[in-house]
Scaffold this motif. Structure first.
Motif, PDB file in Angstrom:
ATOM      1  N   ASP A 634       7.374  15.689  70.109  1.00  0.00           N
ATOM      2  CA  ASP A 634       7.516  14.285  69.732  1.00  0.00           C
ATOM      3  C   ASP A 634       7.085  14.051  68.292  1.00  0.00           C
ATOM      4  O   ASP A 634       7.719  13.285  67.550  1.00  0.00           O
ATOM      5  N   GLU A 635       6.004  14.732  67.887  1.00  0.00           N
ATOM      6  CA  GLU A 635       5.544  14.583  66.500  1.00  0.00           C
ATOM      7  C   GLU A 635       6.577  15.116  65.516  1.00  0.00           C
ATOM      8  O   GLU A 635       6.901  14.463  64.508  1.00  0.00           O
ATOM      9  N   THR A 638       9.659  12.856  65.326  1.00  0.00           N
ATOM     10  CA  THR A 638       9.443  11.712  64.432  1.00  0.00           C
ATOM     11  C   THR A 638       9.588  12.132  62.974  1.00  0.00           C
ATOM     12  O   THR A 638      10.135  11.387  62.148  1.00  0.00           O
ATOM     13  N   ARG A 639       9.110  13.339  62.667  1.00  0.00           N
ATOM     14  CA  ARG A 639       9.272  13.849  61.303  1.00  0.00           C
ATOM     15  C   ARG A 639      10.748  14.053  60.974  1.00  0.00           C
ATOM     16  O   ARG A 639      11.190  13.772  59.846  1.00  0.00           O
ATOM     17  N   LEU A 641      13.218  12.301  62.046  1.00  0.00           N
ATOM     18  CA  LEU A 641      13.763  10.974  61.765  1.00  0.00           C
ATOM     19  C   LEU A 641      13.444  10.542  60.336  1.00  0.00           C
ATOM     20  O   LEU A 641      14.295   9.979  59.632  1.00  0.00           O
ATOM     21  N   GLU A 642      12.220  10.853  59.868  1.00  0.00           N
ATOM     22  CA  GLU A 642      11.842  10.511  58.499  1.00  0.00           C
ATOM     23  C   GLU A 642      12.685  11.289  57.485  1.00  0.00           C
ATOM     24  O   GLU A 642      13.144  10.720  56.484  1.00  0.00           O
ATOM     25  N   SER A 676      11.412   8.670  73.085  1.00  0.00           N
ATOM     26  CA  SER A 676      11.675   7.543  72.185  1.00  0.00           C
ATOM     27  C   SER A 676      12.154   8.025  70.822  1.00  0.00           C
ATOM     28  O   SER A 676      12.971   7.373  70.174  1.00  0.00           O
ATOM     29  N   TRP A 677      11.673   9.211  70.380  1.00  0.00           N
ATOM     30  CA  TRP A 677      12.048   9.664  69.049  1.00  0.00           C
ATOM     31  C   TRP A 677      13.529  10.008  68.975  1.00  0.00           C
ATOM     32  O   TRP A 677      14.160   9.743  67.948  1.00  0.00           O
ATOM     33  N   SER A 680      15.581   6.830  68.774  1.00  0.00           N
ATOM     34  CA  SER A 680      15.531   6.314  67.406  1.00  0.00           C
ATOM     35  C   SER A 680      16.342   7.176  66.465  1.00  0.00           C
ATOM     36  O   SER A 680      16.983   6.667  65.527  1.00  0.00           O
TER      37      SER A 680
END
Length: 936
Positions: A634-635, A638-639, A641-642, A676-677, A680
């Motif tokens: 998950d971490e 999220t990266r 996505l960035e 969720s990531w 998104s």
């Protein structure tokens, strides 16, 4: 200096002065060098703290060291070795020599990032003076071992890597002969070794080799230094080694950086020794300073216990260094320090022979692996050292003595000759007894031509090559390599279990259920029946992580795979952890478990400045495959996505599409809800690629494969994106704003518009026919076809149309256009569309006839459809048969009606059935349902 020693070398000075005047035009230059050498020897000999000069891996140095240690019994041994490596030396008891002490750093602070990882190794063999000093100091009570050389951090602080990059030959040891690939046990580590004695003046080395009638420096050293000093007394050995060190030092080229580093090392060591003497109050007479002969003949002001204290040692950087022992080998040492292949193995053989001949008892660490355990020595107080007499001049007699001609050892040479023929036969050579005789006689002949009464191993090697070598090598080894193996071979060390870092020990413990000797070199087969023994599943997890972290070949799966959502019930592995022990040990420098190391590497990859969305998604996939839990994926997601939001190019679109599809398929089957990531990510990616689509269509740097991948993301993720709140109008506007000029991208745009319903199949077919009918466009038609092939990625429903378009091209394009395009089509499919070719092949197999006889009568389905278009039946044209069929299958009719959103009830038998009305409103569905149920 004591006045009693002023005349020690006066006789030698006089002789050298006369020689300089005789052989030179003037005595100035040559006399300065020759007398300066004598001054260097005299200065080192008179030093109150005894200096013991050595050469690396020299049996003569090791024998002389063992003798001197037993005679002098020093209380403190100062050793030229990196001072931060001292805690590792006690672990040598758990190792099989040769091994190397290593300092390793991955996270550098204070050095350029491109230097990472930093590695310094100091190899140690049993036939070396440094090992004798270490074993004596560690196993003798009351003796202190002090390492005084610069730390590993200072090695790189003083490194002139920028200068070496500009001049690749500067500061690099050049091997005498080519080295084998298996000699790379030390990798690209910086080597630190005691006593690097080799001329830095190329002309001097060439002169010595030519007049010594030898091939390389290792052979010259063996013949003219090693053998004469093997039986010499202590004073002779010491003065000769000091003479050689001073000679090589004074005749070395004036490389400013190298000279500065050499002198700074000497200042560093003498500063550390004076600090220790001051702090402990030790008498210098009770100490022994072991260093390379090159540094023993130093001329810096800090030299000696009475030298100046003007050198300031710079602080270490903030880099965190890890220390450990790694396996080494004779070949690795030869390759790293530019020695001739086989020279270290020959030195080991000479060391064993010297021990038998001189009966010197060497020092060996208690419990040293690889040999018999020696008896423990009793802890007795060392006797006070006897007063040393004034040093006498041994150089004059040594230099004036003719070379000692050892008598021929016929038994030894005959044994070598027989053994090399036997080994050659085993390696496929057609050797015979006559060849053994020829090798024997040729060895004696070569030695005589080189002014030697006794053939050396190098003479014997040349003779074997001359007599046995053929035009081709029949096996894996040539004759030179066979001789090297016969003389001792490439002995490879091993680090014992107790000396391994925690991570390596943990790996061995977790793989214990496999019942394999993991420290043994070579390949071992591991069979894992996970279904029968579930506990082996944890071994499988470890092996897959080792495959991810270690070099290729350390852990290689033969059967079984690990992919998202799949686990093997049986696996087979080829393991070579003993061969790749160095790599496993270096993993231990990065963490205490392989899970921690893998997590650190995945984070480092994901958060690297040059990280792309594709690389971060790969890290997410690896974290999901190898590590349990959802925290790290998950971490990293999220990266990803960035990174996606910050990207302005589409280079990684194909890889992003492939990995996102795979992750989505996994989460949909393995998780109750999507993370969720990734929701998104799909939402942001939909908007991101819609924004970049018009630009990508017109950008020359964006390939058709990349644009197709963007459309593939938009179309395949469209359902999920719309459910998350995205607007389809954004995609329609992006397609409407796209105006490509390149034919392949134009075809791709047509396919996208067909998918969106803006272009019908008939219109698309008509456009292709117009292209084929236009003579000006016909040469570019293959590029349109390439675009249609790539369009199968976003619009797989066009597979039949692409087959039709390719078939029309083959049927209508002239040969001058078609034949040059065929290689382009094949290479396009192989490079950028390998995953699309099965779609075309499967569809073509469905359409085209399966027999050759049927080809003549075969009509393509698209032409048959154009010749006889399908006629839709009017409502009620079936005479009410559809209504009867629906009434007979009321449950099916109710399900179809509910699916279509129709409400109604079944009427009585005399009334008109509601199914008829429903069939009239939806005739296509009625006809399809009738065909499905097999109605008349």
């Amino acid at each position: 200096m004591s006045g009693t020693h002023e005349g020690t070398f006066e006789g030698l000075r006089g002789q050298l002065h006369q020689a300089a005047a005789t052989f030179a035009d003037g005595p100035d230059a040559l006399e300065g060098i020759l007398l300066g050498i004598v001054d260097d020897v005299d200065r080192a000999v008179r030093e109150p703290l005894e200096i013991f000069p050595v050469c690396h891996h020299s049996p003569a140095s090791a024998i002389a060291m063992a003798r001197r240690l037993r005679d002098k019994q020093p209380k403190v041994v100062y050793l030229e070795l990196c001072e931060d490596m001292a805690p590792l030396l006690t672990e040598l008891r758990n190792c099989t020599l040769p091994v190397a002490v290593q300092a390793f750093a991955t996270d550098v602070d204070g050095f350029p990032a491109e230097w990472s990882p930093l590695s310094v190794v100091a190899p140690i063999t049993e036939a070396s003076a440094e090992y004798q000093a270490i074993a004596y100091a560690l196993d003798t009570p009351g003796v202190e071992l002090v390492l005084v050389d610069r730390s590993s951090d200072h090695v790189f602080q003083w490194d002139a890597r920028a200068e070496r990059d500009a001049d690749p030959g500067a500061g690099a040891a050049v091997p005498d002969v080519p080295v084998a690939e298996e000699a790379a046990l030390h990798g690209d580590a910086v080597g630190v070794e005691i006593g690097d004695l080799r001329p830095r003046f190329a002309e001097l080395e060439e002169h010595l080799l030519r007049h010594g009638r030898v091939r390389h420096w290792s052979e010259w050293w063996h013949q003219y230094v090693e053998l004469p000093l093997g039986d010499s007394d202590h004073d002779t050995y010491r003065q000769v080694m000091l003479l050689i060190g001073s000679l090589l030092r004074r005749l070395s080229p004036g490389d400013p950086h190298r000279v500065r580093v050499d002198e700074d090392r000497e200042r560093f060591m003498w500063t550390r020794m004076r600090e220790h003497l001051t702090a402990t109050g030790t008498d210098p007479a009770d100490c022994l300073y072991v260093c390379g002969a090159f540094h023993a003949a130093s001329r810096v002001a800090e030299f000696g216990v009475h030298g100046t204290d003007t050198f300031t040692i710079s602080p270490r950087s903030a880099t965190t260094w890890q220390h450990g022992l790694i396996p080494s080998s004779h070949a690795a040492i030869e390759a790293q320090f530019g020695l001739a292949a086989g020279s270290v193995s020959i030195a080991a053989t000479v060391w064993a022979k010297n021990l038998r001949r001189t009966r010197v008892e060497p020092y060996r660490l208690l419990g040293q692996a690889g040999g018999k355990r020696p008896k423990a020595r009793q802890a007795t107080a060392a006797p006070p050292p006897a007063p040393q007499p004034a040093p006498s001049d041994k150089l004059t007699g040594f230099l004036g003595r003719p070379p000692v001609l050892d008598r021929l050892d016929e038994a030894e040479l005959l044994g070598w000759s027989v053994e090399v023929v036997r080994a050659a036969r085993r390696n496929g050579y057609l050797a015979s007894t006559a060849d053994a005789i020829a090798v024997f006689e040729t060895s004696i002949l070569l030695a005589g031509m080189r002014d030697r009464a006794r053939p050396t191993p190098y003479d014997f090697q040349d003779a074997a090559v001359t007599c046995l070598e053929k035009d081709t090598v029949p096996g894996r080894r040539d004759v030179r390599r066979i001789v090297e193996i016969m003389m001792g071979g490439d002995r490879i060390g091993q680090v014992g279990y107790d000396a391994l870092p925690p991570l390596a020990r943990d790996v061995h413990d977790r793989l214990a259920p496999l019942n394999l000797k993991l420290q043994q070199r070579g390949v071992q087969r591991a069979l894992l029946d996970i279904a029968a023994r579930p506990e082996l599943g944890r071994c499988s997890d470890v092996l897959w992580m080792l495959r991810r972290l270690m070099p290729q070949g350390a852990a290689r799966p033969i059967m079984g795979e690990r992919s998202l959502g799949e686990r093997s019930i049986q696996e087979s592995w080829d393991l070579a952890l003993g061969t790749h022990q160095r790599a496993l040990i270096e993993l231990g420098y990065e963490g205490v478990s392989i899970e921690q190391v893998l997590e650190q590497r995945l984070r480092r990859t994901a958060y690297a400045p040059q990280a792309t969305t594709a690389t971060v998604l790969e890290a997410v996939e690896d974290a999901t495959l190898y590590l349990r839990g959802r925290r790290l994926p998950d971490e990293l997601g999220t990266r990803a996505l960035e990174v996606l939001s910050a990207e302005r190019g589409v280079d990684g679109a194909p890889e992003v599409l492939r990995r996102v599809r795979r992750l989505l398929a996994y989460y949909r089957t393995a998780e109750p809800v999507l993370p969720s990531w990734i929701e998104s990510f799909v939402k942001a990616g939909y908007a991101h690629y819609c924004t970049l689509l018009p630009t990508a269509f017109t950008d020359d740097d964006a390939t058709v494969r990349q644009v197709a991948a963007m459309l593939g993301f938009l179309f395949s993720m469209e359902g999920l994106a719309l459910s998350l709140g995205c607007d389809r109008t954004q995609l329609e506007l992006a397609v409407a704003q796209s105006h490509p000029g390149e034919p392949s991208k134009t075809a791709l745009l047509w396919a996208a518009r067909t998918q969106l319903g803006q272009l019908s199949r008939a219109d698309l077919r008509a456009r292709c026919d117009e292209l084929l009918a236009n003579p000006l466009v016909v040469p570019a038609y293959p590029r349109y076809l390439s675009g249609f092939v790539h369009a199968l990625e976003p619009v797989p429903g066009l597979t039949d149309f692409v087959v039709e378009a390719v078939s029309n091209a083959f049927g209508r394009l002239p040969d001058p256009v078609l034949l040059p395009w065929l290689p382009t089509l094949i290479t396009t499919l192989r490079s950028g569309g390998a995953e699309l070719a099965p779609l075309l092949i499967r569809e073509a197999g469905r359409i085209f006839p399966g027999r050759l006889a049927a080809v003549d009568a075969w009509v393509p389905p698209w032409r048959a459809a154009q010749a006889a278009p399908a006629v839709r039946p009017a409502p009620g044209a079936d005479g009410g048969r559809g209504g009867v069929l629906l009434a007979a299958h009321r449950a099916t009719c109710d399900a179809v009606a509910a699916l279509l959103g129709c409400d109604g009830t079944w009427q009585a038998a005399d009334a008109a059935p509601s199914g008829v009305a429903l069939a009239g409103r939806h005739p296509d569905t009625a006809v399809a349902l009738e065909a499905l149920l097999g109605g008349p």
